[in-house]
Design an enzyme around this catalytic site. Sequence first.
Site, short mmCIF file in Angstrom:
data_model
loop_
_atom_site.label_atom_id
_atom_site.label_comp_id
_atom_site.label_asym_id
_atom_site.label_seq_id
_atom_site.Cartn_x
_atom_site.Cartn_y
_atom_site.Cartn_z
N ASN A 88 0.83 -1.20 0.00
CA ASN A 88 0.00 0.00 0.00
C ASN A 88 0.87 1.26 0.00
OD1 ASN A 88 0.64 -0.88 2.69
ND2 ASN A 88 -0.95 0.43 3.54
N HIS A 101 -3.88 0.74 -2.96
CA HIS A 101 -4.01 -0.42 -2.08
C HIS A 101 -3.02 -1.50 -2.50
CE1 HIS A 101 -8.24 0.65 -0.47
NE2 HIS A 101 -7.79 1.69 -1.16
N GLU A 103 -3.23 -4.73 -3.09
CA GLU A 103 -3.61 -5.60 -4.20
C GLU A 103 -3.56 -4.85 -5.53
OE1 GLU A 103 -6.04 -7.07 -0.60
OE2 GLU A 103 -5.14 -5.21 -1.31
N CYS A 128 -9.97 -5.55 1.21
CA CYS A 128 -11.12 -4.67 1.44
C CYS A 128 -12.05 -4.73 0.23
CB CYS A 128 -10.65 -3.24 1.70
SG CYS A 128 -9.97 -2.42 0.24
#
Length: 292
Positions: A88, A101, A103, A128
């Site tokens: 992140n 983020h 991912e 998330c």
Amino acid sequence: MQDLIKRTLPQDDALNQAIVNDLRSQNWAGFLNYSQVQQLCHNFELTTLKLAMHLLPLAASYSHTAISHFNVGAIAIGEQGDFYFGANQEFANSAIQQTIHAEQSAISHAWLRNERRISDMVVNYTPCGHCRQFMNELHGAEKISIHLPHSQNNPLHSYLPDAFGPKDLDIAAHLLAEENHDLVADHQDDLVNQAILAANQSHCPYSNSPHGIAILFKNSDVVTGRYAENAAFNPSLPALQTALNFAYLNDKKLSDIERIVMAEKALKLSHKTMAETLLSTLTSVELEYYSL
């Protein structure tokens, strides 16, 4: 970065020493190709997944978290077995929506290394909703497996049931698939051409407004970024973010930036102002903007 990695992976362990040697050989780029992965798994009797889990703290060490101080690491595994690190990235003194983020970081990292399909996402915390939606844009999303320290082999759609995605908007294009917007790179300035070529590979089927970024560093290295749009709009990732993320994951220092170029075909929207706002908090180098 070198010292941080060594603190993250104690060097009294043979596996950690081998990992550090691999990273050192590639100037600390957060990436392991299939051959490196297989060699580590063979030498230390690990499965691919166990190695990825071991690497999560290392991936998280590439984070920049001036706001939350909460480091998330992710590893996207490509269809040929390459490992793409992600972390992140937060930007203080700017809007929180500028955040990348973990991912997203791993996926855009894979994309800029021309990966065409992600088979697995390994992450140290549950994804998330924002990231679940971002992954749903991927080519082959229905086959992606999510792996957490406490729970492995989970289909992406178990985290996003009855998902909204490109098909709901009658869009056949998916992130990581080959893209071409027929943009011609014929400028006399090579850095502008690299920004145009990056824009040409943008994934933007909803706005048809591609843009790309090219960053020149003082050592003559160039990092580019492409725009990754999402069916849900807000999880979209601008080209500046994908470029900065790639720079961070390849141990580039923003203080070494010499020039930054944006090339954009702003049909329905523009990212120029958003990019200028973020850059003003990171560097004194001004954005060079070229309308296509």
